[in-house]
Design a protein around this motif. Sequence first.
Motif, PDB file in Angstrom:
ATOM      1  N   CYS A  91       1.120  -1.082   0.270  1.00  0.00           N
ATOM      2  CA  CYS A  91      -0.218   0.258  -0.255  1.00  0.00           C
ATOM      3  C   CYS A  91       0.701   1.056   0.096  1.00  0.00           C
ATOM      4  O   CYS A  91       0.441   2.500  -0.591  1.00  0.00           O
ATOM      5  N   ASN A  92       2.119   0.887   0.299  1.00  0.00           N
ATOM      6  CA  ASN A  92       2.742   2.420   0.689  1.00  0.00           C
ATOM      7  C   ASN A  92       4.169   1.790  -0.675  1.00  0.00           C
ATOM      8  O   ASN A  92       4.948   3.112  -0.881  1.00  0.00           O
ATOM      9  N   GLY A  93       4.025   1.787  -1.754  1.00  0.00           N
ATOM     10  CA  GLY A  93       4.183   1.370  -2.744  1.00  0.00           C
ATOM     11  C   GLY A  93       5.680   0.919  -2.523  1.00  0.00           C
ATOM     12  O   GLY A  93       6.751   1.434  -3.803  1.00  0.00           O
ATOM     13  N   LYS A  94       5.978   0.137  -1.538  1.00  0.00           N
ATOM     14  CA  LYS A  94       7.459   0.075  -1.200  1.00  0.00           C
ATOM     15  C   LYS A  94       7.636  -1.897  -2.397  1.00  0.00           C
ATOM     16  O   LYS A  94       8.816  -1.558  -3.102  1.00  0.00           O
ATOM     17  N   ILE A  95       6.757  -2.018  -2.265  1.00  0.00           N
ATOM     18  CA  ILE A  95       6.735  -3.501  -3.244  1.00  0.00           C
ATOM     19  C   ILE A  95       5.249  -3.714  -4.292  1.00  0.00           C
ATOM     20  O   ILE A  95       4.575  -3.185  -3.545  1.00  0.00           O
ATOM     21  N   THR A  96       5.508  -4.695  -4.846  1.00  0.00           N
ATOM     22  CA  THR A  96       4.212  -4.627  -6.000  1.00  0.00           C
ATOM     23  C   THR A  96       3.359  -5.452  -5.630  1.00  0.00           C
ATOM     24  O   THR A  96       4.147  -6.748  -4.254  1.00  0.00           O
ATOM     25  N   LEU A  97       2.091  -5.664  -5.320  1.00  0.00           N
ATOM     26  CA  LEU A  97       1.126  -6.966  -5.230  1.00  0.00           C
ATOM     27  C   LEU A  97       2.135  -8.257  -5.448  1.00  0.00           C
ATOM     28  O   LEU A  97       2.177  -8.963  -4.906  1.00  0.00           O
ATOM     29  N   ALA A  98       2.492  -7.743  -6.470  1.00  0.00           N
ATOM     30  CA  ALA A  98       2.656  -9.451  -7.122  1.00  0.00           C
ATOM     31  C   ALA A  98       4.150 -10.336  -6.665  1.00  0.00           C
ATOM     32  O   ALA A  98       4.201 -11.515  -5.961  1.00  0.00           O
ATOM     33  N   GLN A  99       5.033  -8.806  -6.127  1.00  0.00           N
ATOM     34  CA  GLN A  99       6.053  -9.553  -5.166  1.00  0.00           C
ATOM     35  C   GLN A  99       5.449 -10.651  -3.929  1.00  0.00           C
ATOM     36  O   GLN A  99       5.606 -10.733  -3.742  1.00  0.00           O
ATOM     37  N   ALA A 100       5.045  -9.599  -3.069  1.00  0.00           N
ATOM     38  CA  ALA A 100       4.477  -9.331  -1.782  1.00  0.00           C
ATOM     39  C   ALA A 100       3.624 -10.993  -1.457  1.00  0.00           C
ATOM     40  O   ALA A 100       4.099 -12.324  -1.084  1.00  0.00           O
ATOM     41  N   GLN A 101       2.724 -11.391  -2.800  1.00  0.00           N
ATOM     42  CA  GLN A 101       2.425 -12.592  -3.441  1.00  0.00           C
ATOM     43  C   GLN A 101       2.435 -13.870  -3.409  1.00  0.00           C
ATOM     44  O   GLN A 101       3.134 -14.548  -2.840  1.00  0.00           O
ATOM     45  N   LYS A 102       3.869 -13.349  -3.988  1.00  0.00           N
ATOM     46  CA  LYS A 102       5.667 -14.150  -4.758  1.00  0.00           C
ATOM     47  C   LYS A 102       6.197 -14.927  -3.652  1.00  0.00           C
ATOM     48  O   LYS A 102       6.520 -15.971  -3.349  1.00  0.00           O
ATOM     49  N   ALA A 103       6.582 -13.571  -2.278  1.00  0.00           N
ATOM     50  CA  ALA A 103       7.414 -13.911  -1.193  1.00  0.00           C
ATOM     51  C   ALA A 103       5.856 -15.223  -0.403  1.00  0.00           C
ATOM     52  O   ALA A 103       7.177 -16.071   0.185  1.00  0.00           O
ATOM     53  N   ILE A 104       4.989 -14.510  -0.070  1.00  0.00           N
ATOM     54  CA  ILE A 104       4.473 -14.905   0.507  1.00  0.00           C
ATOM     55  C   ILE A 104       4.226 -17.064   0.161  1.00  0.00           C
ATOM     56  O   ILE A 104       4.202 -17.598   1.278  1.00  0.00           O
ATOM     57  N   VAL A 105       3.874 -17.049  -0.877  1.00  0.00           N
ATOM     58  CA  VAL A 105       3.724 -18.485  -0.951  1.00  0.00           C
ATOM     59  C   VAL A 105       5.370 -19.745  -1.484  1.00  0.00           C
ATOM     60  O   VAL A 105       4.949 -20.934  -0.994  1.00  0.00           O
ATOM     61  N   THR A 106       5.941 -18.252  -1.553  1.00  0.00           N
ATOM     62  CA  THR A 106       7.375 -19.269  -1.185  1.00  0.00           C
ATOM     63  C   THR A 106       8.103 -19.779  -0.563  1.00  0.00           C
ATOM     64  O   THR A 106       8.070 -20.782  -0.366  1.00  0.00           O
ATOM     65  N   ASP A 107       7.830 -18.738   0.945  1.00  0.00           N
ATOM     66  CA  ASP A 107       8.164 -19.100   2.120  1.00  0.00           C
ATOM     67  C   ASP A 107       8.277 -17.391   2.794  1.00  0.00           C
ATOM     68  O   ASP A 107       8.824 -17.522   2.774  1.00  0.00           O
ATOM     69  N   TRP A 108       6.885 -18.079   3.994  1.00  0.00           N
ATOM     70  CA  TRP A 108       6.433 -16.763   4.846  1.00  0.00           C
ATOM     71  C   TRP A 108       7.482 -16.750   5.133  1.00  0.00           C
ATOM     72  O   TRP A 108       7.737 -15.570   6.141  1.00  0.00           O
ATOM     73  N   THR A 109       8.682 -17.346   6.217  1.00  0.00           N
ATOM     74  CA  THR A 109       8.936 -17.185   7.591  1.00  0.00           C
ATOM     75  C   THR A 109      10.470 -16.430   6.465  1.00  0.00           C
ATOM     76  O   THR A 109      11.021 -15.753   7.672  1.00  0.00           O
ATOM     77  N   THR A 110      10.174 -16.249   5.012  1.00  0.00           N
ATOM     78  CA  THR A 110      11.922 -15.299   4.861  1.00  0.00           C
ATOM     79  C   THR A 110      11.284 -14.480   3.442  1.00  0.00           C
ATOM     80  O   THR A 110      12.460 -14.155   3.282  1.00  0.00           O
ATOM     81  N   ALA A 111       9.824 -14.252   3.762  1.00  0.00           N
ATOM     82  CA  ALA A 111       9.111 -13.477   3.041  1.00  0.00           C
ATOM     83  C   ALA A 111       9.894 -11.690   3.148  1.00  0.00           C
ATOM     84  O   ALA A 111       9.755 -10.874   2.305  1.00  0.00           O
ATOM     85  N   LEU A 112       9.651 -11.735   3.467  1.00  0.00           N
ATOM     86  CA  LEU A 112      10.140 -10.271   4.253  1.00  0.00           C
ATOM     87  C   LEU A 112      11.817 -10.019   4.282  1.00  0.00           C
ATOM     88  O   LEU A 112      11.723  -8.542   3.002  1.00  0.00           O
ATOM     89  N   ALA A 113      12.311 -10.852   4.521  1.00  0.00           N
ATOM     90  CA  ALA A 113      13.790 -10.260   4.386  1.00  0.00           C
ATOM     91  C   ALA A 113      14.375 -10.633   2.094  1.00  0.00           C
ATOM     92  O   ALA A 113      14.855  -9.986   1.908  1.00  0.00           O
TER      93      ALA A 113
END
Length: 175
Positions: free
Chosen positions: A148-170
Amino acid sequence: MAAGPIPVGEGPQSKYRARQQPAAASCHYRYEHGEPLEDRSCTPGAVSPAVTQANIASTICRKGGYTGGIRPPASVTGKEKTANATSYGYTGPMNEAEYDHLVSLQLGGDPNDPRNLWVEPADPGHKAGAGVNNLKDPVETKLHTAVCNGKITLAQAQKAIVTDWTTALASLGLG
């Protein structure tokens, strides 16, 4: 690592119905960094066609909230949670587990696609009797804020969470 695009579900419905879950004992938890994660073959995630990068201001990022108006009722999710617990072989107390959207509703996850829902057990070290408590929720909130702050795209967030939520932020430099 998640492979390929995230499936697209039906999106919000005016009337939800209980959806069929994977076969009993066909799904198996995996653990990363001590945290329970979904079985990727049973729960690869699914996104809502109603949420796109172009409309986040009027959907997931709008003031007043988005998720409450699209969440299926407990009369539907309660049945699904019980069936999904059987799919995953979960035998713990149901009030200690969350029927969790892999791609959260606040990240444009599909509200009732069985590919996006799984019985998430409590975190290791969780105090019994304290109800649902997991470390995935704050990760989802931080990703939502970054989208929502435009730091990442929606697709980036979605991909990171399905890949491994424990490492998504990093993985997105938000650690």
